[in-house]
Design a protein around this motif. Structure first.
Motif, PDB file in Angstrom:
ATOM      1  N   MET A   1       0.850  -1.171   0.000  1.00 26.10           N
ATOM      2  CA  MET A   1       0.000   0.000   0.000  1.00 26.10           C
ATOM      3  C   MET A   1       0.900   1.241   0.000  1.00 26.10           C
ATOM      4  SD  MET A   1      -2.759   1.103   2.864  1.00 26.10           S
ATOM      5  CE  MET A   1      -4.352   0.894   2.153  1.00 26.10           C
ATOM      6  N   ALA A   2       0.623   2.132  -0.877  1.00 27.18           N
ATOM      7  CA  ALA A   2       1.435   3.339  -1.014  1.00 27.18           C
ATOM      8  C   ALA A   2       1.056   4.348   0.073  1.00 27.18           C
ATOM      9  CB  ALA A   2       1.236   3.945  -2.381  1.00 27.18           C
ATOM     10  N   GLY A   3       2.063   5.034   0.565  1.00 29.83           N
ATOM     11  CA  GLY A   3       1.828   6.058   1.566  1.00 29.83           C
ATOM     12  C   GLY A   3       1.445   7.369   0.906  1.00 29.83           C
ATOM     13  N   ILE A   4       1.172   8.357   1.725  1.00 33.13           N
ATOM     14  CA  ILE A   4       0.749   9.663   1.223  1.00 33.13           C
ATOM     15  C   ILE A   4       1.874  10.342   0.453  1.00 33.13           C
ATOM     16  CG2 ILE A   4       1.323  10.882   3.349  1.00 33.13           C
ATOM     17  CD1 ILE A   4      -1.718  11.647   1.195  1.00 33.13           C
ATOM     18  N   ILE A   5       3.121  10.146   0.880  1.00 36.42           N
ATOM     19  CA  ILE A   5       4.255  10.751   0.181  1.00 36.42           C
ATOM     20  C   ILE A   5       4.394  10.158  -1.219  1.00 36.42           C
ATOM     21  CG2 ILE A   5       6.752  11.099   0.246  1.00 36.42           C
ATOM     22  CD1 ILE A   5       5.241  12.660   2.388  1.00 36.42           C
ATOM     23  N   ASP A   6       4.230   8.834  -1.333  1.00 34.16           N
ATOM     24  CA  ASP A   6       4.310   8.189  -2.641  1.00 34.16           C
ATOM     25  C   ASP A   6       3.185   8.667  -3.556  1.00 34.16           C
ATOM     26  OD1 ASP A   6       6.540   6.736  -1.871  1.00 34.16           O
ATOM     27  OD2 ASP A   6       5.323   5.069  -1.124  1.00 34.16           O
ATOM     28  N   THR A   7       2.019   8.882  -3.002  1.00 35.79           N
ATOM     29  CA  THR A   7       0.891   9.368  -3.797  1.00 35.79           C
ATOM     30  C   THR A   7       1.139  10.789  -4.291  1.00 35.79           C
ATOM     31  OG1 THR A   7      -0.585   7.993  -2.465  1.00 35.79           O
ATOM     32  CG2 THR A   7      -1.602   9.736  -3.780  1.00 35.79           C
ATOM     33  N   ILE A   8       1.711  11.620  -3.461  1.00 35.38           N
ATOM     34  CA  ILE A   8       2.022  12.997  -3.861  1.00 35.38           C
ATOM     35  C   ILE A   8       3.103  13.003  -4.938  1.00 35.38           C
ATOM     36  CG2 ILE A   8       3.013  15.179  -3.047  1.00 35.38           C
ATOM     37  CD1 ILE A   8       1.538  14.633  -0.381  1.00 35.38           C
ATOM     38  N   LYS A   9       4.110  12.125  -4.799  1.00 35.18           N
ATOM     39  CA  LYS A   9       5.149  12.023  -5.824  1.00 35.18           C
ATOM     40  C   LYS A   9       4.558  11.588  -7.166  1.00 35.18           C
ATOM     41  CE  LYS A   9       9.009  10.857  -2.790  1.00 35.18           C
ATOM     42  NZ  LYS A   9       9.970   9.792  -2.427  1.00 35.18           N
ATOM     43  N   ALA A  11       1.449  12.023  -8.185  1.00 35.72           N
ATOM     44  CA  ALA A  11       0.644  13.126  -8.708  1.00 35.72           C
ATOM     45  C   ALA A  11       1.524  14.186  -9.354  1.00 35.72           C
ATOM     46  CB  ALA A  11      -0.197  13.742  -7.585  1.00 35.72           C
ATOM     47  N   GLY A  12       2.659  14.485  -8.743  1.00 31.96           N
ATOM     48  CA  GLY A  12       3.585  15.448  -9.332  1.00 31.96           C
ATOM     49  C   GLY A  12       4.137  14.975 -10.665  1.00 31.96           C
ATOM     50  N   THR A  13       4.418  13.692 -10.778  1.00 29.46           N
ATOM     51  CA  THR A  13       4.903  13.140 -12.040  1.00 29.46           C
ATOM     52  C   THR A  13       3.805  13.170 -13.099  1.00 29.46           C
ATOM     53  OG1 THR A  13       6.412  11.708 -10.839  1.00 29.46           O
ATOM     54  CG2 THR A  13       5.947  11.120 -13.112  1.00 29.46           C
ATOM     55  N   LEU A  14       2.590  12.865 -12.700  1.00 27.60           N
ATOM     56  CA  LEU A  14       1.480  12.864 -13.661  1.00 27.60           C
ATOM     57  C   LEU A  14       1.170  14.263 -14.168  1.00 27.60           C
ATOM     58  CD1 LEU A  14      -0.930  10.229 -12.110  1.00 27.60           C
ATOM     59  CD2 LEU A  14       0.512   9.991 -14.127  1.00 27.60           C
ATOM     60  N   VAL A  15       1.456  15.289 -13.359  1.00 27.44           N
ATOM     61  CA  VAL A  15       1.265  16.669 -13.816  1.00 27.44           C
ATOM     62  C   VAL A  15       2.129  16.939 -15.041  1.00 27.44           C
ATOM     63  CG1 VAL A  15       1.766  19.066 -13.170  1.00 27.44           C
ATOM     64  CG2 VAL A  15       0.481  17.610 -11.626  1.00 27.44           C
ATOM     65  N   LEU A  16       3.305  16.337 -15.082  1.00 30.33           N
ATOM     66  CA  LEU A  16       4.189  16.513 -16.235  1.00 30.33           C
ATOM     67  C   LEU A  16       3.910  15.502 -17.345  1.00 30.33           C
ATOM     68  CD1 LEU A  16       7.525  17.081 -14.311  1.00 30.33           C
ATOM     69  CD2 LEU A  16       6.070  18.805 -15.348  1.00 30.33           C
ATOM     70  N   LEU A  40       6.282  11.234 -27.822  1.00 33.59           N
ATOM     71  CA  LEU A  40       5.747  11.923 -26.638  1.00 33.59           C
ATOM     72  C   LEU A  40       5.034  10.957 -25.689  1.00 33.59           C
ATOM     73  CD1 LEU A  40       4.418  15.316 -28.043  1.00 33.59           C
ATOM     74  CD2 LEU A  40       6.265  14.956 -26.411  1.00 33.59           C
ATOM     75  N   VAL A  41       4.286  10.012 -26.239  1.00 30.68           N
ATOM     76  CA  VAL A  41       3.623   9.017 -25.390  1.00 30.68           C
ATOM     77  C   VAL A  41       4.674   8.163 -24.683  1.00 30.68           C
ATOM     78  CG1 VAL A  41       2.123   6.989 -25.382  1.00 30.68           C
ATOM     79  CG2 VAL A  41       1.479   8.995 -26.706  1.00 30.68           C
ATOM     80  N   GLY A  42       5.721   7.782 -25.392  1.00 26.75           N
ATOM     81  CA  GLY A  42       6.809   7.021 -24.780  1.00 26.75           C
ATOM     82  C   GLY A  42       7.510   7.805 -23.684  1.00 26.75           C
ATOM     83  N   LEU A  43       7.699   9.096 -23.914  1.00 28.18           N
ATOM     84  CA  LEU A  43       8.304   9.957 -22.900  1.00 28.18           C
ATOM     85  C   LEU A  43       7.437  10.012 -21.645  1.00 28.18           C
ATOM     86  CD1 LEU A  43      10.439  12.153 -22.096  1.00 28.18           C
ATOM     87  CD2 LEU A  43       8.833  13.803 -23.048  1.00 28.18           C
ATOM     88  N   ALA A  44       6.135  10.134 -21.822  1.00 26.05           N
ATOM     89  CA  ALA A  44       5.223  10.187 -20.675  1.00 26.05           C
ATOM     90  C   ALA A  44       5.260   8.881 -19.888  1.00 26.05           C
ATOM     91  CB  ALA A  44       3.807  10.480 -21.153  1.00 26.05           C
ATOM     92  N   ILE A  45       5.248   7.763 -20.590  1.00 25.66           N
ATOM     93  CA  ILE A  45       5.321   6.463 -19.909  1.00 25.66           C
ATOM     94  C   ILE A  45       6.659   6.323 -19.199  1.00 25.66           C
ATOM     95  CG2 ILE A  45       5.416   3.970 -20.298  1.00 25.66           C
ATOM     96  CD1 ILE A  45       3.355   4.425 -22.563  1.00 25.66           C
ATOM     97  N   GLY A  46       7.718   6.750 -19.859  1.00 22.06           N
ATOM     98  CA  GLY A  46       9.048   6.685 -19.253  1.00 22.06           C
ATOM     99  C   GLY A  46       9.157   7.514 -17.984  1.00 22.06           C
ATOM    100  N   LEU A  47       8.548   8.689 -17.972  1.00 26.67           N
ATOM    101  CA  LEU A  47       8.577   9.535 -16.770  1.00 26.67           C
ATOM    102  C   LEU A  47       7.950   8.822 -15.573  1.00 26.67           C
ATOM    103  CD1 LEU A  47       7.601  13.061 -18.139  1.00 26.67           C
ATOM    104  CD2 LEU A  47       9.719  12.449 -17.002  1.00 26.67           C
ATOM    105  N   VAL A  48       6.812   8.200 -15.801  1.00 23.67           N
ATOM    106  CA  VAL A  48       6.118   7.533 -14.697  1.00 23.67           C
ATOM    107  C   VAL A  48       6.908   6.312 -14.229  1.00 23.67           C
ATOM    108  CG1 VAL A  48       4.003   6.345 -14.029  1.00 23.67           C
ATOM    109  CG2 VAL A  48       3.876   8.397 -15.415  1.00 23.67           C
TER     110      VAL A  48
END
Length: 84
Positions: A1-9, A11-16, A40-48
């Motif tokens: 189960m992911a903690g709140i810090i992992d969820t915030i991280k 969310a920040g990655t998904l913003v980009l 661009l789709v590959g870049l987005a997947i790579g970021l996450v």
């Protein structure tokens, strides 16, 4: 189960990552520029994926704290009752 810090991280990655993925889909499917769209789709997947798997030097204290807490706070073994 992911903690709140992992969820915030995440969310920040998904913003980009989400705008890049949406722009990539638009380029690939609507405008016909398949190479740029797929890139661009590959870049987005790579970021996450990189954010999820990469350990940064700032994450080391958090990982050590989780390991110490897991070692110190083990469940005590149940002892048999000796009531007589």
């Amino acid at each position: 189960m992911a903690g709140i810090i992992d969820t915030i991280k995440l969310a920040g990655t998904l913003v980009l990552a989400l705008p890049a993925a949406i722009a990539g889909l638009d380029l690939a499917l609507v405008r016909g520029q398949t190479a740029f769209g797929v890139a661009l789709v590959g870049l987005a997947i790579g970021l996450v994926v990189i954010q999820h798997t990469l350990t940064m030097p700032t994450d080391v204290p958090e990982l050590l704290a989780k390991r110490v807490v897991g070692t110190v706070a083990k469940e005590p073994e149940s002892e048999p009752d000796d009531d007589g």
